[in-house]
Design an enzyme around this catalytic site. Structure first.
Site, PDB file in Angstrom:
ATOM      1  CD  GLU A  96      37.338  25.258  83.254  1.00 42.18           C
ATOM      2  OE1 GLU A  96      36.513  26.221  83.384  1.00 42.18           O
ATOM      3  OE2 GLU A  96      38.641  25.112  83.128  1.00 42.18           O
ATOM      4  CE  LYS A 132      40.962  25.383  85.641  1.00 41.73           C
ATOM      5  NZ  LYS A 132      41.682  25.867  84.407  1.00 41.73           N
ATOM      6  CB  THR A 156      39.023  28.052  87.269  1.00 39.51           C
ATOM      7  OG1 THR A 156      39.593  28.731  86.505  1.00 39.51           O
ATOM      8  CG2 THR A 156      37.579  27.658  86.574  1.00 39.51           C
TER       9      THR A 156
END
Length: 318
Positions: A96, A132, A156
Protein backbone atom coordinates in the site's frame (compact mmCIF):
# COMPACT_ATOMS: atom_id res chain seq x y z
CA UNK A 1 -15.45 -34.77 0.71
CA UNK A 2 -13.59 -31.68 -0.48
CA UNK A 3 -13.51 -28.78 1.96
CA UNK A 4 -15.31 -25.54 1.20
CA UNK A 5 -11.93 -23.84 0.88
CA UNK A 6 -10.81 -26.27 -1.80
CA UNK A 7 -14.16 -25.99 -3.57
CA UNK A 8 -13.77 -22.20 -3.52
CA UNK A 9 -10.29 -22.47 -5.02
CA UNK A 10 -11.78 -24.28 -8.02
CA UNK A 11 -13.88 -21.25 -9.00
CA UNK A 12 -12.13 -18.25 -7.38
CA UNK A 13 -8.52 -17.21 -6.87
CA UNK A 14 -8.01 -17.27 -3.10
CA UNK A 15 -5.84 -14.49 -1.68
CA UNK A 16 -4.57 -14.25 1.91
CA UNK A 17 -5.39 -11.01 3.71
CA UNK A 18 -2.49 -11.10 6.16
CA UNK A 19 1.16 -10.44 6.85
CA UNK A 20 1.43 -13.63 8.91
CA UNK A 21 4.22 -15.67 7.33
CA UNK A 22 3.26 -18.91 9.06
CA UNK A 23 -0.38 -18.59 8.00
CA UNK A 24 0.57 -17.93 4.39
CA UNK A 25 2.94 -20.91 4.32
CA UNK A 26 0.26 -23.15 5.80
CA UNK A 27 -2.73 -22.00 3.74
CA UNK A 28 -0.90 -21.64 0.41
CA UNK A 29 -2.89 -18.80 -1.20
CA UNK A 30 -2.16 -17.63 -4.75
CA UNK A 31 -1.69 -13.97 -3.80
CA UNK A 32 -1.27 -12.01 -0.60
CA UNK A 33 -2.52 -8.55 0.35
CA UNK A 34 -1.13 -6.25 3.02
CA UNK A 35 -2.01 -2.81 4.35
CA UNK A 36 -0.51 -0.53 7.03
CA UNK A 37 -2.52 -2.29 9.75
CA UNK A 38 -1.24 -5.73 8.72
CA UNK A 39 2.35 -4.51 8.31
CA UNK A 40 2.21 -2.91 11.76
CA UNK A 41 0.94 -6.19 13.22
CA UNK A 42 3.56 -8.22 11.32
CA UNK A 43 6.58 -6.25 12.51
CA UNK A 44 5.36 -6.64 16.06
CA UNK A 45 6.01 -10.40 15.88
CA UNK A 46 9.28 -12.24 16.46
CA UNK A 47 9.18 -13.47 12.86
CA UNK A 48 10.12 -10.02 11.61
CA UNK A 49 12.69 -9.05 14.29
CA UNK A 50 15.47 -9.33 11.72
CA UNK A 51 13.52 -7.19 9.26
CA UNK A 52 13.09 -4.45 11.85
CA UNK A 53 16.74 -4.60 12.93
CA UNK A 54 17.98 -4.51 9.33
CA UNK A 55 15.82 -1.52 8.45
CA UNK A 56 16.94 0.43 11.52
CA UNK A 57 20.59 -0.37 10.80
CA UNK A 58 20.13 0.68 7.17
CA UNK A 59 18.52 3.94 8.26
CA UNK A 60 21.33 4.81 10.64
CA UNK A 61 23.89 4.31 7.87
CA UNK A 62 21.92 6.40 5.36
CA UNK A 63 22.36 10.11 4.79
CA UNK A 64 18.76 10.72 5.87
CA UNK A 65 17.70 12.32 9.12
CA UNK A 66 14.57 13.38 10.96
CA UNK A 67 11.16 12.61 9.51
CA UNK A 68 12.68 11.66 6.14
CA UNK A 69 14.73 8.90 7.78
CA UNK A 70 11.74 7.64 9.78
CA UNK A 71 9.52 7.49 6.68
CA UNK A 72 12.20 5.75 4.60
CA UNK A 73 12.82 3.11 7.29
CA UNK A 74 9.09 2.45 7.66
CA UNK A 75 8.86 2.03 3.89
CA UNK A 76 11.79 -0.39 3.97
CA UNK A 77 10.05 -2.47 6.63
CA UNK A 78 6.87 -2.68 4.53
CA UNK A 79 8.86 -3.72 1.47
CA UNK A 80 10.74 -6.33 3.50
CA UNK A 81 7.46 -7.82 4.74
CA UNK A 82 6.22 -7.91 1.15
CA UNK A 83 9.46 -9.50 -0.06
CA UNK A 84 9.09 -12.32 2.47
CA UNK A 85 5.52 -12.92 1.32
CA UNK A 86 6.62 -12.98 -2.34
CA UNK A 87 8.75 -16.03 -1.48
CA UNK A 88 5.66 -17.92 -0.32
CA UNK A 89 3.05 -17.19 -2.99
CA UNK A 90 3.18 -17.94 -6.71
CA UNK A 91 1.22 -14.80 -7.60
CA UNK A 92 1.27 -11.21 -6.46
CA UNK A 93 1.72 -9.28 -3.24
CA UNK A 94 -0.07 -5.97 -2.72
CA UNK A 95 1.83 -3.15 -1.00
CA UNK A 96 0.00 0.00 0.00
CA UNK A 97 1.00 3.57 -0.79
CA UNK A 98 0.94 5.97 2.15
CA UNK A 99 -2.62 6.77 3.22
CA UNK A 100 -1.72 10.43 3.64
CA UNK A 101 -1.18 10.57 -0.13
CA UNK A 102 -4.79 9.58 -0.86
CA UNK A 103 -5.63 13.02 -2.26
CA UNK A 104 -2.27 13.62 -3.96
CA UNK A 105 -1.97 12.35 -7.54
CA UNK A 106 1.71 13.24 -8.05
CA UNK A 107 2.69 12.00 -4.61
CA UNK A 108 0.89 8.69 -5.13
CA UNK A 109 2.50 8.16 -8.52
CA UNK A 110 5.94 8.89 -7.08
CA UNK A 111 5.31 6.49 -4.18
CA UNK A 112 4.13 3.76 -6.56
CA UNK A 113 7.29 4.11 -8.63
CA UNK A 114 9.41 4.13 -5.47
CA UNK A 115 7.81 0.91 -4.19
CA UNK A 116 8.35 -0.88 -7.50
CA UNK A 117 11.96 0.32 -7.66
CA UNK A 118 12.59 -0.95 -4.12
CA UNK A 119 11.24 -4.39 -5.03
CA UNK A 120 13.21 -4.49 -8.30
CA UNK A 121 16.40 -3.67 -6.39
CA UNK A 122 15.76 -6.90 -4.46
CA UNK A 123 15.33 -8.84 -7.69
CA UNK A 124 11.53 -8.94 -7.49
CA UNK A 125 9.95 -8.06 -10.83
CA UNK A 126 7.06 -5.62 -10.99
CA UNK A 127 4.77 -8.34 -12.30
CA UNK A 128 4.78 -9.83 -8.79
CA UNK A 129 3.60 -6.62 -7.09
CA UNK A 130 0.39 -4.62 -6.94
CA UNK A 131 0.44 -1.02 -5.72
CA UNK A 132 -2.51 -0.44 -3.39
CA UNK A 133 -4.13 2.98 -3.64
CA UNK A 134 -7.26 4.31 -1.99
CA UNK A 135 -10.19 4.66 -4.41
CA UNK A 136 -10.38 8.44 -4.15
CA UNK A 137 -10.60 10.37 -7.42
CA UNK A 138 -6.93 11.25 -6.97
CA UNK A 139 -5.94 7.67 -6.18
CA UNK A 140 -7.75 6.44 -9.28
CA UNK A 141 -6.08 9.05 -11.47
CA UNK A 142 -2.69 8.05 -10.03
CA UNK A 143 -3.45 4.42 -10.87
CA UNK A 144 -4.28 5.43 -14.43
CA UNK A 145 -0.79 6.94 -14.80
CA UNK A 146 0.96 3.99 -13.18
CA UNK A 147 -0.94 1.44 -15.26
CA UNK A 148 0.28 3.13 -18.44
CA UNK A 149 3.84 2.66 -17.13
CA UNK A 150 3.29 -1.06 -16.63
CA UNK A 151 2.82 -0.80 -12.87
CA UNK A 152 -0.30 -2.74 -11.89
CA UNK A 153 -2.54 -1.32 -9.19
CA UNK A 154 -5.00 -2.59 -6.60
CA UNK A 155 -7.63 0.06 -5.85
CA UNK A 156 -8.72 -0.43 -2.27
CA UNK A 157 -11.26 1.08 0.15
CA UNK A 158 -13.86 0.68 -2.57
CA UNK A 159 -17.48 0.93 -1.43
CA UNK A 160 -19.52 2.11 -4.40
CA UNK A 161 -20.36 1.68 -8.06
CA UNK A 162 -19.01 5.18 -8.73
CA UNK A 163 -15.57 4.09 -7.54
CA UNK A 164 -15.78 0.80 -9.44
CA UNK A 165 -16.69 2.48 -12.73
CA UNK A 166 -13.96 5.12 -12.37
CA UNK A 167 -11.39 2.39 -11.62
CA UNK A 168 -12.45 0.44 -14.71
CA UNK A 169 -12.19 3.57 -16.88
CA UNK A 170 -8.68 4.13 -15.49
CA UNK A 171 -7.62 0.63 -16.53
CA UNK A 172 -6.89 -0.52 -12.98
CA UNK A 173 -5.61 -4.08 -12.83
CA UNK A 174 -7.69 -4.95 -9.76
CA UNK A 175 -10.25 -3.48 -7.39
CA UNK A 176 -10.94 -4.50 -3.78
CA UNK A 177 -14.62 -3.81 -3.04
CA UNK A 178 -15.12 -4.05 0.71
CA UNK A 179 -17.93 -6.19 2.07
CA UNK A 180 -17.76 -6.29 5.86
CA UNK A 181 -17.27 -2.56 6.34
CA UNK A 182 -20.40 -1.89 4.27
CA UNK A 183 -22.29 -4.33 6.46
CA UNK A 184 -20.93 -2.60 9.57
CA UNK A 185 -22.29 0.76 8.37
CA UNK A 186 -25.75 -0.54 7.55
CA UNK A 187 -26.08 -2.48 10.79
CA UNK A 188 -25.17 0.64 12.75
CA UNK A 189 -27.39 2.85 10.61
CA UNK A 190 -30.51 0.65 10.56
CA UNK A 191 -30.12 -1.46 13.68
CA UNK A 192 -31.06 -4.49 11.59
CA UNK A 193 -29.39 -7.85 11.16
CA UNK A 194 -28.71 -9.22 7.68
CA UNK A 195 -28.36 -12.64 6.13
CA UNK A 196 -25.66 -13.42 3.58
CA UNK A 197 -28.25 -12.95 0.84
CA UNK A 198 -29.46 -9.55 2.11
CA UNK A 199 -25.99 -8.34 3.19
CA UNK A 200 -25.55 -4.91 1.51
CA UNK A 201 -21.80 -5.51 1.16
CA UNK A 202 -22.42 -8.74 -0.71
CA UNK A 203 -25.03 -7.04 -2.89
CA UNK A 204 -22.55 -4.27 -3.73
CA UNK A 205 -19.98 -6.76 -5.03
CA UNK A 206 -22.68 -8.62 -6.96
CA UNK A 207 -23.63 -5.37 -8.71
CA UNK A 208 -20.02 -4.44 -9.51
CA UNK A 209 -19.18 -7.95 -10.77
CA UNK A 210 -22.30 -7.92 -12.96
CA UNK A 211 -21.47 -4.48 -14.38
CA UNK A 212 -17.91 -5.50 -15.23
CA UNK A 213 -18.89 -8.75 -16.92
CA UNK A 214 -21.78 -7.23 -18.89
CA UNK A 215 -19.52 -4.51 -20.29
CA UNK A 216 -16.46 -6.71 -20.89
CA UNK A 217 -14.25 -4.94 -18.35
CA UNK A 218 -10.99 -6.77 -17.67
CA UNK A 219 -10.33 -5.23 -14.25
CA UNK A 220 -10.24 -8.00 -11.64
CA UNK A 221 -12.92 -7.93 -8.93
CA UNK A 222 -11.50 -9.07 -5.59
CA UNK A 223 -13.98 -9.02 -2.72
CA UNK A 224 -12.39 -8.01 0.59
CA UNK A 225 -13.13 -7.22 4.24
CA UNK A 226 -15.24 -10.18 5.36
CA UNK A 227 -17.00 -10.56 8.67
CA UNK A 228 -18.09 -14.20 8.28
CA UNK A 229 -17.87 -17.11 5.85
CA UNK A 230 -21.49 -16.55 4.80
CA UNK A 231 -20.36 -13.43 2.95
CA UNK A 232 -17.60 -15.41 1.25
CA UNK A 233 -19.94 -18.23 0.26
CA UNK A 234 -22.37 -15.68 -1.22
CA UNK A 235 -19.54 -14.46 -3.48
CA UNK A 236 -18.26 -17.88 -4.60
CA UNK A 237 -17.16 -17.51 -8.20
CA UNK A 238 -15.95 -13.91 -7.87
CA UNK A 239 -12.64 -13.34 -9.71
CA UNK A 240 -10.68 -13.25 -6.45
CA UNK A 241 -11.44 -13.07 -2.75
CA UNK A 242 -8.94 -11.90 -0.15
CA UNK A 243 -9.64 -13.72 3.10
CA UNK A 244 -8.17 -13.67 6.61
CA UNK A 245 -6.46 -16.85 7.85
CA UNK A 246 -9.18 -17.34 10.50
CA UNK A 247 -11.95 -17.40 7.91
CA UNK A 248 -9.88 -19.58 5.56
CA UNK A 249 -9.50 -22.08 8.41
CA UNK A 250 -13.25 -21.98 8.98
CA UNK A 251 -13.87 -22.75 5.31
CA UNK A 252 -11.30 -25.55 5.42
CA UNK A 253 -13.08 -27.13 8.39
CA UNK A 254 -16.32 -27.71 6.49
CA UNK A 255 -16.90 -30.18 3.67
CA UNK A 256 -20.48 -29.09 2.91
CA UNK A 257 -21.21 -28.35 -0.74
CA UNK A 258 -20.33 -24.84 -1.90
CA UNK A 259 -22.40 -23.78 -4.93
CA UNK A 260 -21.10 -21.23 -7.40
CA UNK A 261 -22.99 -17.94 -7.12
CA UNK A 262 -21.17 -15.53 -9.45
CA UNK A 263 -20.39 -16.43 -13.04
CA UNK A 264 -19.79 -14.43 -16.25
CA UNK A 265 -22.55 -16.51 -17.82
CA UNK A 266 -25.09 -15.43 -15.19
CA UNK A 267 -25.46 -11.67 -15.65
CA UNK A 268 -28.30 -9.22 -16.15
CA UNK A 269 -28.25 -6.23 -18.53
CA UNK A 270 -27.17 -2.91 -17.01
CA UNK A 271 -26.58 0.48 -18.63
CA UNK A 272 -23.07 1.86 -19.02
CA UNK A 273 -22.26 4.78 -16.74
CA UNK A 274 -20.42 7.72 -18.27
CA UNK A 275 -17.97 8.73 -15.56
CA UNK A 276 -16.09 11.98 -15.12
CA UNK A 277 -14.89 13.83 -12.04
CA UNK A 278 -18.11 15.79 -11.62
CA UNK A 279 -20.23 12.64 -11.85
CA UNK A 280 -17.90 10.74 -9.53
CA UNK A 281 -17.98 13.39 -6.82
CA UNK A 282 -21.75 13.80 -7.05
CA UNK A 283 -22.39 10.04 -6.85
CA UNK A 284 -20.10 9.83 -3.83
CA UNK A 285 -21.82 12.83 -2.25
CA UNK A 286 -25.16 11.05 -2.62
CA UNK A 287 -23.79 7.85 -1.05
CA UNK A 288 -23.32 8.55 2.67
CA UNK A 289 -22.04 5.04 3.37
CA UNK A 290 -19.32 5.11 0.72
CA UNK A 291 -18.21 8.62 1.63
CA UNK A 292 -18.03 7.88 5.35
CA UNK A 293 -16.34 4.47 5.03
CA UNK A 294 -13.76 5.76 2.54
CA UNK A 295 -12.81 8.63 4.83
CA UNK A 296 -12.79 6.36 7.88
CA UNK A 297 -10.59 3.81 6.10
CA UNK A 298 -8.06 6.43 5.06
CA UNK A 299 -7.92 7.80 8.61
CA UNK A 300 -7.45 4.32 10.04
CA UNK A 301 -4.62 3.40 7.66
CA UNK A 302 -2.98 6.79 8.23
CA UNK A 303 -3.16 6.21 11.99
CA UNK A 304 -1.47 2.81 11.69
CA UNK A 305 1.16 4.24 9.35
CA UNK A 306 1.80 6.89 12.02
CA UNK A 307 2.09 4.17 14.66
CA UNK A 308 4.64 2.32 12.53
CA UNK A 309 6.68 5.49 12.13
CA UNK A 310 6.50 6.10 15.88
CA UNK A 311 8.00 2.65 16.48
CA UNK A 312 10.79 3.48 14.04
CA UNK A 313 11.45 6.83 15.71
CA UNK A 314 11.73 5.24 19.16
CA UNK A 315 14.12 2.59 17.89
CA UNK A 316 16.28 5.22 16.24
CA UNK A 317 16.43 7.16 19.49
CA UNK A 318 17.20 4.10 21.60
Amino acid sequence: MTSKLEQLREMTTVVADTGDIQAVARLKPIDCTTNPTLVLKAIGTETFNDVVDEAISWGKKSNLSGDAAVAAIADRMAISVGAELVKLVPGRVSTEADADLSFDIEGSVAKGRQIIKAYEERGIERERILIKLASTWEGIKAAEILQKEGIDCNLTLLFSMAQAVACADAGAFLISPFVGRILDWYKKSTGEDYTAETDPGVQSVHAIYNYYKVHGIDTVVMGASFRNIGEIEALAGCDRLTISPALMDELAASDAKLPRVLSPEKTTPVDKINMDEKTFRWMMNEDAMATEKLAEGIRSFAKDLGALRDIVKKKLEA
